[in-house]
Design a protein around this motif. Structure first.
Motif, PDB file in Angstrom:
ATOM      1  N   SER A  29      12.013  10.602  -0.043  1.00 21.20           N
ATOM      2  CA  SER A  29      13.322  10.321   0.182  1.00 21.20           C
ATOM      3  C   SER A  29      13.530   9.858   1.624  1.00 21.20           C
ATOM      4  N   ASP A  30      14.109   8.739   1.578  1.00 23.91           N
ATOM      5  CA  ASP A  30      14.568   7.848   2.865  1.00 23.91           C
ATOM      6  C   ASP A  30      15.507   6.919   2.378  1.00 23.91           C
ATOM      7  N   SER A  31      16.047   6.226   3.384  1.00 24.81           N
ATOM      8  CA  SER A  31      16.975   5.221   3.086  1.00 24.81           C
ATOM      9  C   SER A  31      16.445   3.625   3.121  1.00 24.81           C
ATOM     10  N   LEU A  32      15.139   3.526   3.178  1.00 25.98           N
ATOM     11  CA  LEU A  32      14.512   2.287   3.165  1.00 25.98           C
ATOM     12  C   LEU A  32      14.583   1.679   1.762  1.00 25.98           C
ATOM     13  N   ASP A  33      15.319   0.390   1.740  1.00 26.30           N
ATOM     14  CA  ASP A  33      15.353  -0.540   0.461  1.00 26.30           C
ATOM     15  C   ASP A  33      14.026  -1.073   0.495  1.00 26.30           C
ATOM     16  N   ARG A  34      13.290  -0.368  -0.651  1.00 23.18           N
ATOM     17  CA  ARG A  34      11.926  -0.819  -0.795  1.00 23.18           C
ATOM     18  C   ARG A  34      11.743  -1.748  -1.891  1.00 23.18           C
ATOM     19  N   SER A  35      12.635  -2.264  -2.498  1.00 26.51           N
ATOM     20  CA  SER A  35      12.966  -3.415  -3.540  1.00 26.51           C
ATOM     21  C   SER A  35      12.646  -4.833  -2.891  1.00 26.51           C
ATOM     22  N   LYS A  36      12.686  -4.672  -1.646  1.00 30.64           N
ATOM     23  CA  LYS A  36      12.660  -5.941  -1.204  1.00 30.64           C
ATOM     24  C   LYS A  36      11.256  -6.351  -0.440  1.00 30.64           C
ATOM     25  N   ILE A  37      10.819  -7.369  -0.800  1.00 27.89           N
ATOM     26  CA  ILE A  37       9.500  -7.773  -0.245  1.00 27.89           C
ATOM     27  C   ILE A  37       9.565  -8.177   0.875  1.00 27.89           C
ATOM     28  N   PRO A  38       8.804  -7.588   2.057  1.00 27.02           N
ATOM     29  CA  PRO A  38       8.997  -8.232   3.530  1.00 27.02           C
ATOM     30  C   PRO A  38       8.880  -9.588   3.606  1.00 27.02           C
ATOM     31  N   VAL A  39       9.636 -10.354   4.174  1.00 26.65           N
ATOM     32  CA  VAL A  39       9.597 -11.786   4.798  1.00 26.65           C
ATOM     33  C   VAL A  39       8.669 -12.042   5.630  1.00 26.65           C
ATOM     34  N   SER A  40       7.531 -12.881   5.473  1.00 25.67           N
ATOM     35  CA  SER A  40       6.594 -13.196   6.606  1.00 25.67           C
ATOM     36  C   SER A  40       7.144 -14.161   7.428  1.00 25.67           C
ATOM     37  N   GLY A  41       6.645 -14.152   8.875  1.00 26.31           N
ATOM     38  CA  GLY A  41       6.949 -15.382   9.654  1.00 26.31           C
ATOM     39  C   GLY A  41       5.879 -16.364   9.112  1.00 26.31           C
ATOM     40  N   GLU A  89       0.773  -1.158  -0.052  1.00 24.11           N
ATOM     41  CA  GLU A  89      -0.137   0.171   0.100  1.00 24.11           C
ATOM     42  C   GLU A  89       1.000   1.074  -0.063  1.00 24.11           C
ATOM     43  N   ALA A  90       1.942   1.368   0.903  1.00 26.64           N
ATOM     44  CA  ALA A  90       2.982   2.600   0.752  1.00 26.64           C
ATOM     45  C   ALA A  90       3.524   2.652  -0.690  1.00 26.64           C
ATOM     46  N   ASP A  91       3.863   1.604  -1.370  1.00 26.72           N
ATOM     47  CA  ASP A  91       4.400   1.867  -2.660  1.00 26.72           C
ATOM     48  C   ASP A  91       3.394   2.259  -3.681  1.00 26.72           C
ATOM     49  N   ARG A  92       2.385   2.081  -3.515  1.00 27.49           N
ATOM     50  CA  ARG A  92       1.318   2.532  -4.470  1.00 27.49           C
ATOM     51  C   ARG A  92       0.819   3.868  -4.058  1.00 27.49           C
ATOM     52  N   LYS A 116       7.578   3.081   9.297  1.00 24.26           N
ATOM     53  CA  LYS A 116       8.509   2.395   8.302  1.00 24.26           C
ATOM     54  C   LYS A 116       8.326   2.917   6.894  1.00 24.26           C
ATOM     55  N   TYR A 117       7.109   2.438   6.583  1.00 25.64           N
ATOM     56  CA  TYR A 117       6.631   2.471   5.041  1.00 25.64           C
ATOM     57  C   TYR A 117       5.950   3.770   4.796  1.00 25.64           C
ATOM     58  N   PHE A 118       5.087   4.280   5.654  1.00 26.23           N
ATOM     59  CA  PHE A 118       4.501   5.567   5.182  1.00 26.23           C
ATOM     60  C   PHE A 118       5.084   6.956   5.576  1.00 26.23           C
ATOM     61  N   ALA A 119       5.854   7.135   6.750  1.00 24.87           N
ATOM     62  CA  ALA A 119       5.983   8.213   7.049  1.00 24.87           C
ATOM     63  C   ALA A 119       6.768   9.129   6.411  1.00 24.87           C
ATOM     64  N   ALA A 120       7.696   8.483   5.418  1.00 20.79           N
ATOM     65  CA  ALA A 120       8.627   9.525   4.292  1.00 20.79           C
ATOM     66  C   ALA A 120       7.960   9.783   3.052  1.00 20.79           C
ATOM     67  N   ILE A 121       6.466   9.367   3.030  1.00 13.81           N
ATOM     68  CA  ILE A 121       5.744   9.860   1.744  1.00 13.81           C
ATOM     69  C   ILE A 121       5.346  11.400   1.756  1.00 13.81           C
ATOM     70  N   PRO A 122       5.580  12.189   1.253  1.00 15.91           N
ATOM     71  CA  PRO A 122       5.305  13.614   1.229  1.00 15.91           C
ATOM     72  C   PRO A 122       3.861  14.043   1.259  1.00 15.91           C
ATOM     73  N   SER A 123       3.329  15.068   1.776  1.00 13.70           N
ATOM     74  CA  SER A 123       1.954  15.322   1.541  1.00 13.70           C
ATOM     75  C   SER A 123       1.651  15.833   0.202  1.00 13.70           C
TER      76      SER A 123
END
Length: 952
Positions: free
Chosen positions: A503-515, A154-157, A259-266
């Protein structure tokens, strides 16, 4: 009557819900929050108050976050609601909000094309998106361990969509939207009703004057940069609400959101829209000819807007006038067979509401649309003289209470309510005010709003008449919409866009791994057999004070004689009519006052009785159900009305391409057999029915022996058995089913072509008779085989015809079966001009899959998608009811679920491929096409097929 959906319903049980773990009480220290997130409020359960516990936060970029903790099931529902719908569009640029609903599923910067559906499906989840005039929402229900993956998506789109929006994707989705409009509007009887009425009701600059799906001329003239500009204006985090509910840890969830949404600009500032009052200076008569059987009259009055103080009494007024068998319009039009259907509703949107009255005259009545209009107007005067009765208030409020509770049995329901309230009012806890305004409606309020908005006020009156019968309209048109001025093609360029960069340092190309998935316990069950032969299976569910029952009596369509097809369906309708003790209207009133619903229908094998009630009203509801089943009056007047309406419905259905395709296909698969006729019957079989046929069928088949009763309730088995003691007095055994369904001598390898006048789309069916239903055998394994071919959004068939070619709104294939027979079917409704190309692609996909088999990626996808769905199978009482019904009907051990899991894990590519070769033989399949035969016949013959005209 108005369908009570959140957030406008009444409940009394939410005070039973516990507060979220992180709820902060006055004076209590609030939890430490991640940077960029502020705590706003927490609402916890309070004795005597109705609410959904939640915590509310705000991110620095403006995103509103709501958390609702519900640990009853190991699943989570995520909803992102953007406060943008078609009402935020500009004249000449309609359909953008709906178009973006499509584009948001086409991949984003770090999510590949078509991968959003694939990732969610493979995670064992479900997903979708919807657009209306005022908001767009995207939602997923997933196993609890998959939450981070969904937030990443959701954050990516939200923050990284535009770089992935290419002209190629834009063009394909533009075609998909056109197909959706064709399927849902242009190729459907009465499909343009609301579009035409809105044009007449609202000024041309009003955003409700154009349809949510938009005008195709507008979509044709814009380019991809216009869409990007619309996204940049409205899809910022400051115009969105993210709501997360279910089995969550609030503190961990806050960290993931940050982690995923805070850096998205208004985005740009968004203000609440104005709500101008709509008034008409005179009655506006409009009309159109359509490919329909029955003419239709539709009257609409402008009223208020959602949550206006007069909305609630207007809703109650609509119920009195047209809410089912106790309403005035039913009495004056349907009961006396002047109309096949009549109803009233009062739908509300953010900027406006409308009060709508609808009727379809019965052909045998001889009444014109002008006559129907006069009867409707006379009914309004009758209400004025009748006034509001005590029962009117009791019924409406009881239905609201029950509707609200049943609508919130799932986490998705509660999350959706919170999201809607927050989006439109800024108060996620608005439910308390909703309850108060509906509970406070009195008789004087209903009369007041009638006089203010309906009495002597002007309306839009729409006539829809069959093609070639313009003289049948209610009155000559006196309103003509302003001719739309279609501007030239847009020249918006990329340079005109003001992009926002994350603008952030998070590598968003990696799909989170689920437990690992949390263990999903099977529902605890109890079983009981009564001396009269009823087999019972039940489960206790303590989440809501409700009881749901499903009674299945072996008295369905397959027990009929072919020449009397439709007998069981007519019987089901007659059981909803008068009893020996009370009229149909009195029975309906009694159920409404309890807030209970009883739906009776006929399937192939069973007559099904679905009962939903608040548990406090269970005994009273069961007494009414017993009266319906065991003391029907079988009045001749009821029978004649029910039968005649059923015949008109069958005739009217022939205007629908899907009905025509399914009917022809069924006949070709089953030949001269009861299974070749739909359970509703046809004109000839229904016409032959006499009341004695219904009485005889009832006497022979409606018996308790071998009936099945499935129950999900908050009551214990002992408590329920006390309520069900009356069943012991019901005795008897019905006739056994003696039916075989041999294969007919239908010619295969040809195309059967059914004509539909001026059809903009064609309905296609390709398939064959196949396996009988089994639970863990070859049938089940074949459904696994079909999954990558046509059993998911990311299947080969759908990706080809919808996503790659833009030929259709959706294409699929699958196996269906019961105890006697089964079938494999591939189906789609496609643009008429690509019918031949669509058949080529469907045939190619089936043949290629049968020849080459499944890929390793497809096998892994299928295994993950099927085996991770367990958390979604038993959440609601409705889901539990279906699960228990399957166990009881097929005499299964509850661990059949675990057996299926082992089958999915163990099945090999060789197993799949062998099943594909065995069951996907094109030479054994029939093909049915419904469309404009004059154009299609030569095109289909050019493919090398023999084309056989076929009549329904």
């Amino acid at each position: 009557m108005k369908k009570w959906i959140f957030p406008f319903q009444l409940a009394i049980f939410f005070s039973l819900l516990t507060a979220c773990e992180q709820t902060a009480q006055p004076g209590e220290q609030k939890p430490l929050l991640p940077p960029g997130i502020s705590f706003i409020e927490a609402v916890g359960a309070q004795a005597g108050k109705t609410l959904i516990p939640y915590q509310k936060y705000k991110l620095d970029n403006g995103l509103t976050l709501l958390l609702h903790q519900d640990n009853s099931d190991p699943l989570v529902h995520v909803d992102v609601t953007y406060h943008v719908g078609s009402a935020r569009e500009e004249p000449g640029k309609s359909g953008f909000a709906h178009f973006f609903e499509h584009m948001m599923f086409q991949g984003s910067e770090h999510v590949g094309d078509e991968q959003h559906f694939k990732i969610v499906t493979e995670a064992g989840g479900t997903m979708n998106g919807t657009t209306n005039s005022d908001r767009t929402n995207y939602f997923q229900t997933i196993p609890a361990n998959q939450l981070e993956k969904i937030l990443w998506l959701e954050a990516d789109r939200m923050g990284f969509l535009l770089n992935a929006v290419t002209r190629e994707k834009f063009e394909v989705q533009r075609e998909t939207v056109k197909n959706e409009r064709g399927q849902r509007i242009d190729n459907r009887p009465y499909g343009r009703l609301y579009e035409r009425v809105s044009q007449a009701l609202y000024p041309p600059e009003h955003p409700y004057s154009w349809p949510v799906i938009g005008y195709m001329e507008d979509l044709n003239r814009v380019n991809v940069n216009d869409l990007k500009a619309f996204f940049l204006r409205w899809y910022g985090p400051n115009n969105a609400t993210l709501t997360i509910g279910g089995d969550i840890n609030p503190e961990q969830t806050l960290a993931l959101v940050a982690k995923y949404f805070a850096a998205i600009p208004s985005g740009p500032e968004v203000k609440m829209p104005e709500k101008p009052q709509i008034t008409l200076d005179g009655d506006r008569y409009i009309s159109m000819q359509d490919n329909v059987h029955l003419p239709l009259l539709y009257m609409t009055y402008p009223t208020v807007y959602v949550r206006h103080e007069d909305e609630a009494p207007l809703d109650l007024l609509s119920t009195i006038l047209g809410g089912g068998k106790t309403s005035l319009l039913y009495k004056n039009l349907v009961k006396n067979q002047l109309a096949v259907q009549a109803s009233v509703n009062h739908p509300c949107s953010e900027l406006a509401c409308t009060f709508n009255l609808l009727a379809l005259p019965h052909p045998a009545s001889g009444k014109s649309l002008a006559d129907i209009e006069k009867i409707i107007r006379d009914t309004l005067l009758e209400f004025e003289q009748r006034g509001v009765e005590d029962d009117d208030l009791i019924k409406a409020k009881a239905q609201m209470e029950a509707g609200f509770i049943f609508g919130l049995q799932s986490v998705a329901g509660k999350v959706s309510q919170l999201a809607a309230n927050q989006t439109f009012t800024g108060d996620a806890n608005y439910i308390t005010r909703d309850i108060a305004r509906y509970a406070g409606v009195g008789k004087a309020d209903v009369l007041r709003v009638y006089r203010r908005y309906i009495k002597d006020k002007h309306a839009v009156i729409m006539s829809i008449v069959p093609q070639g019968k313009p003289e049948a309209i209610a009155a000559a048109d006196n309103f003509f919409p302003v001719k739309r001025n279609f501007a030239p093609a847009s020249d918006t360029s990329a340079a005109d866009l003001q992009l926002r960069q994350v603008s952030d340092s998070l590598d968003r190309s990696k799909i989170p791994v689920s437990g690992a998935n949390k263990a999903v316990p099977l529902p605890k069950m109890w079983q009981q057999s009564l001396a009269n032969g009823i087999n019972m299976l039940g489960s206790q569910s303590l989440e809501t004070p409700t009881t749901s029952l499903l009674l299945k009596i072996p008295a369905g369509h397959y027990f009929e004689r072919k020449e009397k097809a439709g007998t069981a369906a007519i019987l089901a309708r007659m059981l909803n009519e008068s009893t020996l003790k009370r009229s149909a209207e009195d029975m309906s009133k009694a159920l409404q006052k309890l807030g209970s619903s009883v739906a009776i229908s006929a399937g192939n094998h069973y007559l099904r009785i679905n009962i939903n009630t608040l548990t406090k009203n269970l005994d009273a509801t069961l007494a009414l159900v017993d009266e319906k089943i065991r003391q029907p009056a079988f009045k001749a007047s009821d029978f004649n009305r029910v039968k005649n309406n059923a015949i008109e419905q069958v005739i009217n259905n022939k205007k629908d391409p899907g009905y025509l395709a399914s009917t022809a296909y069924r006949q070709l698969l089953y030949g001269d057999n009861i299974a070749a006729i739909g359970s509703s019957g046809n004109e000839a079989s229904l016409g032959s029915l006499a009341l004695q046929d219904i009485k005889t069928f009832y006497q022979e088949h409606l018996k308790p022996f071998n009936a099945q009763l499935i129950i999900v309730s908050d009551r214990s088995k002992a408590q329920l058995m006390a309520s069900l003691q009356y069943l012991e007095n019901w005795q008897g055994k019905g006739a056994e089913l003696a039916l075989s369904l041999p294969l007919p001598e239908t010619k295969t390898g040809v195309i059967y072509l059914v004509h539909k006048d001026n059809a903009p789309q064609s309905a296609i069916r390709i398939g064959k008779r196949a396996l009988k239903l089994d639970i863990t055998g070859e049938y089940y394994q074949s459904t696994l085989m079909n999954f990558p071919l046509g059993g998911a959004f990311n299947s080969r068939i759908n990706l080809n015809l919808r996503e790659d070619k833009g030929y259709t709104y959706g294409a699929r294939s699958g196996f269906r079966g019961d105890k006697l027979s089964g079938s494999f079917t591939a189906s789609a409704q496609v643009r008429g001009d690509v019918t031949d190309k669509s058949i080529i692609e469907l045939v190619r996909e089936i043949q290629t899959y049968a020849r080459q088999g499944i890929t390793a990626d497809e096998l892994a996808f299928m295994r993950n998608a099927i085996n991770q769905k367990d958390a979604l199978k038993y959440e609601t009482p409705r889901a539990k009811l279906a699960f228990l019904a399957q166990i009881l009907e097929h005499d299964l051990s509850p661990d059949f679920v675990r057996q299926r899991e082992k089958i999915v894990s163990a099945i090999t590519a060789d197993d799949i491929n062998a099943l594909a070769k065995k069951h996907l033989k094109l030479k054994e399949m029939v093909m049915v096409v419904v469309g404009n035969s004059h154009k299609l016949k030569p095109e289909l013959e050019a493919l090398g097929y023999q084309v056989i005209p076929y009549e329904i």
